[in-house]
Design an enzyme around this catalytic site. Structure first.
Site, mmCIF file in Angstrom:
data_model
loop_
_atom_site.group_PDB
_atom_site.id
_atom_site.type_symbol
_atom_site.label_atom_id
_atom_site.label_comp_id
_atom_site.label_asym_id
_atom_site.label_seq_id
_atom_site.Cartn_x
_atom_site.Cartn_y
_atom_site.Cartn_z
ATOM 1 N N GLU A 1 0.826 -1.208 0.000
ATOM 2 C CA GLU A 1 0.000 0.000 0.000
ATOM 3 C C GLU A 1 0.858 1.255 0.000
ATOM 4 O O GLU A 1 0.588 2.213 -0.737
ATOM 5 C CB GLU A 1 -0.936 0.008 1.211
ATOM 6 C CG GLU A 1 -1.836 1.237 1.244
ATOM 7 C CD GLU A 1 -2.621 1.355 2.539
ATOM 8 O OE1 GLU A 1 -2.878 2.499 2.946
ATOM 9 O OE2 GLU A 1 -2.960 0.313 3.124
ATOM 10 N N CYS B 1 -8.173 6.110 8.595
ATOM 11 C CA CYS B 1 -9.103 4.990 8.710
ATOM 12 C C CYS B 1 -8.835 4.332 10.055
ATOM 13 O O CYS B 1 -7.690 4.019 10.380
ATOM 14 C CB CYS B 1 -8.875 3.994 7.577
ATOM 15 S SG CYS B 1 -9.696 2.427 7.864
ATOM 16 N N SER C 1 0.460 -11.291 9.190
ATOM 17 C CA SER C 1 -0.358 -10.086 9.373
ATOM 18 C C SER C 1 0.146 -9.276 10.564
ATOM 19 O O SER C 1 0.092 -9.735 11.701
ATOM 20 C CB SER C 1 -1.829 -10.479 9.596
ATOM 21 O OG SER C 1 -2.576 -9.380 10.063
#
Length: 466
Positions: A234, A335, A366
């Site tokens: 990202e 966010c 993760s």
């Protein structure tokens, strides 16, 4: 900063969460591999490229809400649960009693909206183009089981191999290319636009919002200070929309940049410190007089907010309050999905005696899941992080689990005799089905006669439509 709105149902929020990638930033390339970094020798106008995609007639960036795809996601267990244990827990104040086991589900857990949306669009693409070759430019999300399901749908996931550029040469003009939830670089968007492929863009809208902020920085001749991990997909995509950027991973690095803005410093030391996290030909002596803040959406919102305050105070101190707007651009790109899950975990572990153990479900790669595991470890509560139910042996009452710091351990007799209070949560790329399968093995260990949870139609999770 204004926080983005939250959803109506507990456990679902907007946004996108991900992991740290242990690899260097991709090097710039103009070959068919399309392996790129944030900046190429020739500046590409990111906003113009994005606008031009709509004009091709080969570009989709909204879900179609196709019922057949929704049914297949339910069948494969890669969406929100609507009939299973997690769905029933949502309607029961996130609690469940099964024999001697009481389960308490965190208030915020599992899939964020951006992740579910991306998976849904990939399924819809397969349904819409049954006879075409489909490719994804990276993992759609960071969940191995979900990505495996997509491979079973004959969707090719093109992953970057260590020390090698991605090879897109196998993609033909009539194929379908899916951009993952993390987005794609501006160079990749341009290459696929020009290649004539059908494009399905599942980029989380909150990621795209960050791109708009970086675009604004460029138009105002500002350097983008990006709060993120320089090797994360990202952040690589976000940096590609900037002309000048510095990527800072935490408050310590942000403070270093603020000190340099105020007092200057050793340029070589700066460039060495951020050697993999600055744009080409970056000069901290001339490129930090005008700055804007952006962020990787999976970073902690509290840290991003604090960085904004640090930069604002630094600029005001150097140039005066009256010139703040000339030297600093701050836009709302926060966010809070990651933070919501951590807050829920803090609440779940607030009373160390309220639960006997914690189960954390999520991919072993993760980073947002590792933070959830870390919270319970710091509280001294027995905590077991698994990526799937296959890590639990019902026959041996054993579990293969990971610590927050990466150690893989096997614990035998992990479920003790007698009543148990189990707290459970899951990472933002984890479908509800993974949690249900883990809990079913827990129930089976405690009660060998357990045969499963009877499905029951429950109210759907309320998510934004765009």
């Amino acid at each position: 900063m204004r926080l983005c709105h939250k959803l109506n149902k507990e456990g679902a929020s907007h946004g996108l969460a991900g992991r740290r990638q242990a690899r260097p930033v991709r090097k710039a390339s103009v070959t068919s591999s399309a392996s790129v970094s944030g900046v190429e020798a020739e500046r590409i106008d990111g906003r113009s490229v994005r606008r031009s995609l709509n004009q091709t007639g080969r570009y989709t960036r909204q879900p179609r809400d196709d019922p057949v795809s929704q049914e297949k996601m339910e069948e494969h267990g890669v969406g929100y649960s609507s009939t299973g244990l997690v769905a029933q827990m949502r309607e029961n104040n996130n609690m469940w009693q099964q024999g001697q086991v009481t389960v308490k589900l965190a208030k915020a857990y599992g899939y964020c909206w951006g992740v579910e949306r991306a998976v849904r669009m990939a399924y819809e693409a397969r349904q819409a183009f049954p006879d075409k070759k489909l490719h994804i430019t990276n993992e759609i999300i960071h969940n191995p089981e979900v990505n495996q399901r997509l491979r079973e749908l004959d969707i090719n996931i093109i992953e970057e191999k260590e020390n090698q550029s991605k090879d897109y040469s196998e993609i033909g003009g009539g194929d379908v290319v899916i951009f993952p939830a993390f987005g794609a670089t501006v160079q990749e968007l341009k290459e696929f636009r020009d290649k004539g492929v059908q494009m399905v863009d599942t980029t989380c809208p909150w990621v795209a919002k960050v791109w708009n902020a970086v675009d604004t920085h460029t138009k105002k001749n500002c350097t983008s200070i990006i709060h993120g991990k320089y090797s994360h997909e990202e952040t690589i995509a976000t940096a590609s929309f900037a002309t000048q950027y510095v990527i800072v991973k935490d408050l310590k690095e942000a403070q270093y940049v603020c000190d340099y803005i105020l007092h200057g410093g050793n340029k070589q030391e700066f460039l060495t410190k951020f050697s993999k996290a600055v744009s080409n030909s970056f000069d901290p002596d001339t490129m930090l007089d005008r700055v804007g803040l952006a962020n990787q959406t999976t970073m902690l919102k509290g840290e991003t907010e604090q960085m904004g305050k640090m930069l604002e105070a630094t600029i005001m101190k150097k140039y005066g309050p009256e010139k703040l707007n000339e030297h600093f651009v701050l836009m709302d790109t926060i966010c809070d999905a990651t933070q919501e899950r951590q807050d829920a975990m803090y609440e779940l572990t607030a009373d160390q005696k309220a639960v006997d153990l914690i189960l954390v479900v999520g991919g072993f790669n993760s980073s947002n899941t590792s933070h959830l595991q870390e919270i319970s470890e710091h509280k001294g509560i027995p905590s077991f992080w698994v990526d799937s139910a296959s890590r639990i042996s019902v026959e041996n009452n054993s579990i293969l689990h990971k610590t927050a710091h990466g150690e893989l351990l096997e614990t035998k007799d992990w479920l003790k005799e007698g009543p148990l209070m189990v707290g459970v949560t899951s990472g933002a790329s984890t479908p509800d089905k993974a949690v249900e399968e883990v809990l079913e093995r827990v129930f089976k260990i405690k009660d060998p006669s357990f045969t499963g949870i009877e499905p029951r139609k429950c109210a759907p999770v309320q998510v934004p439509t765009h």
